[in-house]
Design an enzyme around this catalytic site. Structure first.
Site, PDB file in Angstrom:
ATOM      1  CE1 TYR A   5      -3.298  -2.721   0.033  1.00 11.94           C
ATOM      2  CE2 TYR A   5      -3.636  -2.405   2.369  1.00 11.94           C
ATOM      3  CZ  TYR A   5      -3.944  -3.057   1.200  1.00 11.94           C
ATOM      4  OH  TYR A   5      -4.898  -4.031   1.210  1.00 11.94           O
ATOM      5  CE  LYS A  17       0.569 -16.832  -2.478  1.00 12.68           C
ATOM      6  NZ  LYS A  17      -0.040 -18.168  -2.752  1.00 12.68           N
ATOM      7  CG  ASP A  56      -2.469 -19.845  -1.013  1.00 11.18           C
ATOM      8  OD1 ASP A  56      -1.600 -19.763  -0.120  1.00 11.18           O
ATOM      9  OD2 ASP A  56      -2.299 -20.523  -2.045  1.00 11.18           O
ATOM     10  CG  ASP A  66      -7.036  -4.544   4.075  1.00 11.26           C
ATOM     11  OD1 ASP A  66      -8.019  -4.512   4.836  1.00 11.26           O
ATOM     12  OD2 ASP A  66      -6.898  -3.787   3.100  1.00 11.26           O
ATOM     13  CG  ASP A 111     -12.266  -6.834   6.770  1.00 12.39           C
ATOM     14  OD1 ASP A 111     -11.935  -6.361   7.870  1.00 12.39           O
ATOM     15  OD2 ASP A 111     -12.688  -6.147   5.827  1.00 12.39           O
TER      16      ASP A 111
END
Ligand code: NAD
Length: 370
Positions: free
Chosen positions: A143, A194, A227, A251, A255
Site C-alpha cells: 500500500y 507468500k 491462501d 487487511d 476481515d
C-alpha cells in the site's frame, strides 16, 4: 507504568459519540469503585472537526494525541461530508492520527462469546470458544511501496504499478509485537506470507524465524501461506492463537476472521506504535472496527460493545490493567449470557435494548462481579 494515565477521547461522527458515552460510564465506574483515575482529554475528529474547524483534525488535537498515553476513537465519516475533496474528507483525520503516531501494528481480535455462537455463519462447533488475535503490519508493504502509479506506455496502453517492499526492521518490529502478545496468551504464533512466490515473503519468513530463535524461544512459531490461511480460517479457526502478517494479507484475513464472529458491533481493535525508550510508553489508538453507521445514528440503536471491548484492550495493552480488562470482558459476556441484545445482534427470545441500557447493564455487571 505511567504514573498518571492520560486518555484522549475522540468520539467522531455518527454513532461514535453514542458508543463513547458508554465508555465514559465505565471510566467513571473504574474511578469510583476501583480508585483508577484517568486524566481525560476530549477532541473532535472527522466530520465533527470539519464542521467546527474546517479540517478533519487540527494541529492542537494532533498534539494532544501525541501527548496522551492512549487515544480512544469512535468512528468518522458520513454522507454530509461525502462530496468533499479527498484531502478534506473526515477519513483524513484518522489517517493523520495513524501516520503521525506511527502506528505500525494493528491488532484485531476475533472472539466468539458463548452467547453469540449462533450469530456466525459457520457451524457452532467450528467457532465455539474461538479466540484469535491477528497482528497486521500497518505502515509498510504494497500500500505504501514505491514505485507506484499508473503510466501510459508508448503504444497508448496503460500500466498500473504497486510495489511490495519490506525491510528487516519493519518485519522484526511487528513480529516482536506478535511474540510478546503470544507470551501473554497461548504462546503460539502463525506467521503468514507468500514465500513460495514472493521474495519479500522469503525475507518475511526468514526474519520472523530469526527473531523467534534469537529472542522468543518459548513461542511456538509456525509459517503458513496466505491462501492456505484464508482456507484454514473457515475450516478450523481454533487452530490459531496469534497470526502475524503483512499489510495486504492482514487487511483481508482480519476481515475474514472478524466475520467468523458474526457481528460488526462486537469487534474491537488496537493500533500500536513503537515504545519510547525514555518513557517506556507505546503510542496506541483503540477503536471499534465498525464505521459511523449513519443509518442508525442518534436513534439509540448502536451496539456499544465493540467500543467497550476496545477500551478493554486499552486497559490491557496501554495500562497493563489486566484484572480490569478481564473484568470488563467478563462483564460483557455476562450481559450477553443474561439475554440482553442490541438490534444488530438480536435473536428470538432475547431482550432488545438500546445503546444506553446495554452500557448500563455492563456497568451493573462490573459492580456485581466485584
Ligand atoms: P459502518 O460500519 O458504519 O456500517 C455498516 C452497517 O453496520 C450499517 O448497517 C450499520 O448500521 C451497522 N453497524 C455498524 N456499527 C454498528 C454498531 N456498533 N451497532 C449496530 N450496528 C452497527 O460502515 P459503512 O456504512 O460502510 O460506513 C458508514 C460511514 O463510516 C462512512 O462514512 C465510512 O467512510 C465510515 N467508516 C469509518 C470507519 C472508521 O472510522 N474507522 C470505518 C468504516 C467506515
Amino acid at each position: 507504568m505511567p504514573e498518571t494515565r492520560s486518555l484522549l477521547l475522540l468520539p467522531g461522527d455518527g454513532i461514535g459519540p453514542e458508543v463513547m458515552a458508554e465508555v465514559r460510564r465505565v471510566i467513571d465506574w473504574l474511578g469510583r469503585r476501583r480508585g483508577l483515575d484517568f486524566v481525560i482529554g476530549d477532541g473532535l475528529v472527522g466530520g465533527a472537526a470539519i464542521d467546527a474547524h474546517g479540517e478533519p483534525l487540527t494541529d492542537a488535537t494532533m498534539k494532544q494525541a501525541l501527548a496522551a498515553d492512549a487515544v480512544l476513537l469512535g468512528a468518522v465519516g458520513g454522507p454530509k461530508w461525502d462530496d468533499l475533496p479527498f484531502e478534506r474528507k473526515p477519513e483524513r483525520g484518522l489517517l493523520r492520527l495513524r501516520k503521525e503516531m506511527a502506528l505500525f501494528a494493528n491488532l484485531r481480535p476475533a472472539m466468539v462469546f458463548p452467547a453469540l455462537v449462533g450469530a456466525s455463519t459457520l457451524k457452532p462447533e467450528v467457532v465455539a470458544g474461538l479466540d484469535i488475535l491477528i497482528v497486521r503490519e500497518l505502515t509498510g508493504g504494497v500500500y505504501f511501496g514505491e514505485p507506484k502509479g499508473i503510466e501510459t506506455l508508448p503504444d497508448g496502453s496503460r500500466r498500473g504499478v504497486n510495489t511490495q517492499v519490506y525491510t528487516t526492521e519493519e518485519i522484526r518490529r511487528v513480529a516482536r509485537v506478535a511474540f510478546e502478545l503470544a507470551g501473554r496468551r497461548r504462546g503460539q504464533v502463525c506467521s503468514v506470507d507468500k514465500a513460495n512466490v514472493m521474495e519479500s515473503g522469503v525475507l518475511w519468513r526468514e526474519e520472523v524465524q530469526r527473531l523467534r530463535d534469537q529472542a522468543f524461544p518459548e513461542v511456538n512459531l509456525t509459517h503458513m501461506y496466505a491462501d492456505n490461511c484464508a482456507m484454514q480460517l473457515v475450516r478450523n479457526p481454533s487452530q490459531f492463537d496469534v497470526i502475524v502478517t503483512d499489510n495486504l494479507f492482514g487487511d483481508i484475513l482480519s476481515d475474514e476472521a472478524a466475520m467468523l464472529t458474526g457481528s460488526l458491533g462486537m469487534l474491537p481493535s488496537a493500533s500500536l506504535g513503537a515504545v519510547d525508550p525514555s518513557s517506556g510508553r507505546r503510542r496506541a489508538l483503540y477503536e471499534p472496527v465498525h464505521g459511523s453507521a449513519p443509518d442508525i445514528a442518534g436513534k439509540g440503536l448502536a451496539n456499544p460493545l465493540a467500543m467497550l471491548l476496545s477500551f478493554a484492550m486499552c486497559l490491557r495493552y496501554s495500562f497493563a490493567l489486566t484484572a480490569e480488562a478481564d473484568l470488563l470482558e467478563v462483564a460483557v459476556a455476562s450481559v450477553l449470557d443474561g439475554g440482553l441484545r442490541t438490534a444488530d445482534i438480536m435473536e428470538e427470545g432475547k431482550a432488545r435494548v438500546s445503546t444506553r441500557v446495554m452500557g448500563e447493564a455492563v456497568t451493573a455487571a462490573l459492580a456485581k462481579l466485584t
